[in-house]
Design a protein around this motif. Structure first.
Motif, mmCIF file in Angstrom:
data_model
loop_
_atom_site.group_PDB
_atom_site.id
_atom_site.type_symbol
_atom_site.label_atom_id
_atom_site.label_comp_id
_atom_site.label_asym_id
_atom_site.label_seq_id
_atom_site.Cartn_x
_atom_site.Cartn_y
_atom_site.Cartn_z
ATOM 1 N N ASP A 3 14.959 137.806 74.001
ATOM 2 C CA ASP A 3 16.204 137.686 74.772
ATOM 3 C C ASP A 3 17.147 136.713 74.089
ATOM 4 O O ASP A 3 18.354 136.973 73.993
ATOM 5 C CB ASP A 3 15.913 137.239 76.202
ATOM 6 C CG ASP A 3 15.234 138.329 77.017
ATOM 7 O OD1 ASP A 3 15.356 139.516 76.650
ATOM 8 O OD2 ASP A 3 14.569 137.989 78.013
ATOM 9 N N ILE A 6 18.619 138.400 71.027
ATOM 10 C CA ILE A 6 19.660 139.373 71.378
ATOM 11 C C ILE A 6 20.952 138.650 71.735
ATOM 12 O O ILE A 6 22.040 139.048 71.303
ATOM 13 C CB ILE A 6 19.189 140.287 72.524
ATOM 14 C CG1 ILE A 6 18.079 141.212 72.014
ATOM 15 C CG2 ILE A 6 20.353 141.100 73.087
ATOM 16 C CD1 ILE A 6 17.371 141.991 73.090
ATOM 17 N N THR A 10 24.224 139.033 69.451
ATOM 18 C CA THR A 10 25.427 139.536 70.110
ATOM 19 C C THR A 10 26.610 138.619 69.835
ATOM 20 O O THR A 10 27.727 139.086 69.578
ATOM 21 C CB THR A 10 25.193 139.682 71.630
ATOM 22 O OG1 THR A 10 24.116 140.602 71.837
ATOM 23 C CG2 THR A 10 26.440 140.184 72.331
ATOM 24 N N TYR A 91 20.883 143.490 64.303
ATOM 25 C CA TYR A 91 21.064 143.462 65.758
ATOM 26 C C TYR A 91 20.407 144.690 66.387
ATOM 27 O O TYR A 91 19.648 144.584 67.353
ATOM 28 C CB TYR A 91 22.544 143.414 66.114
ATOM 29 C CG TYR A 91 22.806 143.648 67.579
ATOM 30 C CD1 TYR A 91 22.690 142.612 68.489
ATOM 31 C CD2 TYR A 91 23.152 144.908 68.053
ATOM 32 C CE1 TYR A 91 22.924 142.817 69.847
ATOM 33 C CE2 TYR A 91 23.389 145.119 69.400
ATOM 34 C CZ TYR A 91 23.264 144.079 70.285
ATOM 35 O OH TYR A 91 23.484 144.288 71.619
ATOM 36 N N ASN A 92 20.698 145.867 65.847
ATOM 37 C CA ASN A 92 20.128 147.096 66.388
ATOM 38 C C ASN A 92 18.603 147.100 66.291
ATOM 39 O O ASN A 92 17.927 147.564 67.216
ATOM 40 C CB ASN A 92 20.722 148.308 65.692
ATOM 41 C CG ASN A 92 22.171 148.528 66.069
ATOM 42 O OD1 ASN A 92 22.577 148.261 67.201
ATOM 43 N ND2 ASN A 92 22.978 148.986 65.127
ATOM 44 N N ILE A 94 16.665 144.388 66.287
ATOM 45 C CA ILE A 94 16.182 143.404 67.256
ATOM 46 C C ILE A 94 16.176 144.004 68.659
ATOM 47 O O ILE A 94 15.201 143.892 69.392
ATOM 48 C CB ILE A 94 17.029 142.118 67.204
ATOM 49 C CG1 ILE A 94 16.748 141.367 65.903
ATOM 50 C CG2 ILE A 94 16.752 141.216 68.408
ATOM 51 C CD1 ILE A 94 17.734 140.262 65.593
ATOM 52 N N VAL A 95 17.257 144.672 69.015
ATOM 53 C CA VAL A 95 17.348 145.295 70.340
ATOM 54 C C VAL A 95 16.285 146.382 70.490
ATOM 55 O O VAL A 95 15.587 146.439 71.513
ATOM 56 C CB VAL A 95 18.758 145.861 70.594
ATOM 57 C CG1 VAL A 95 18.797 146.714 71.848
ATOM 58 C CG2 VAL A 95 19.773 144.728 70.686
ATOM 59 N N LYS A 98 12.648 145.054 70.839
ATOM 60 C CA LYS A 98 12.338 144.454 72.144
ATOM 61 C C LYS A 98 11.722 145.491 73.073
ATOM 62 O O LYS A 98 10.881 145.176 73.898
ATOM 63 C CB LYS A 98 13.590 143.870 72.786
ATOM 64 C CG LYS A 98 13.279 143.250 74.140
ATOM 65 C CD LYS A 98 14.492 142.766 74.857
ATOM 66 C CE LYS A 98 14.008 142.129 76.150
ATOM 67 N NZ LYS A 98 14.900 142.173 77.215
#
Length: 100
Positions: A3, A6, A10, A91-92, A94-95, A98
């Motif tokens: 979290d 992210i 972000t 980022y993508n 990591i998301v 998760k």
């Protein structure tokens, strides 16, 4: 942990403010999760941290000359632009990791 990653990633997509500190934090999250960030979704943050380790962080800037800050800010802007697409990819990853 994810979290936080992210949220930080972000912030990088939304703004270049505090870029160096955020990148360092993401690198540290990758190091904590995997023992080292290399060859993971956090890899690019280790690369950027390494490429920028000579640039002043926010808490050091007040001790730097104006001339040095101008040069540093120009270099950082070039680095941010160079790695922008890699940060989006990270980022993508990591998301999506998760949800695994």
């Amino acid at each position: 942990m994810f979290d936080d990653a992210i949220i930080l990633a972000t912030k990088l997509l939304e703004s270049d403010d505090d870029y160096l500190n955020i990148v360092m934090n993401l690198c540290q999250i990758g190091n904590k999760k995997y023992g080292q960030c290399w060859n993971t979704e956090f890899h690019v943050f280790g690369v950027i941290s390494s490429d920028t380790d000579h640039l002043p962080l926010i808490h050091v800037r007040e001790r730097c000359s104006a001339e040095f800050l101008v040069k540093s800010d120009k270099e950082l802007a070039e680095i941010v632009e160079y790695y922008r697409s890699d940060v989006v990819i990270a980022y993508n990853l990591i998301v999506s990791s998760k949800n695994v």
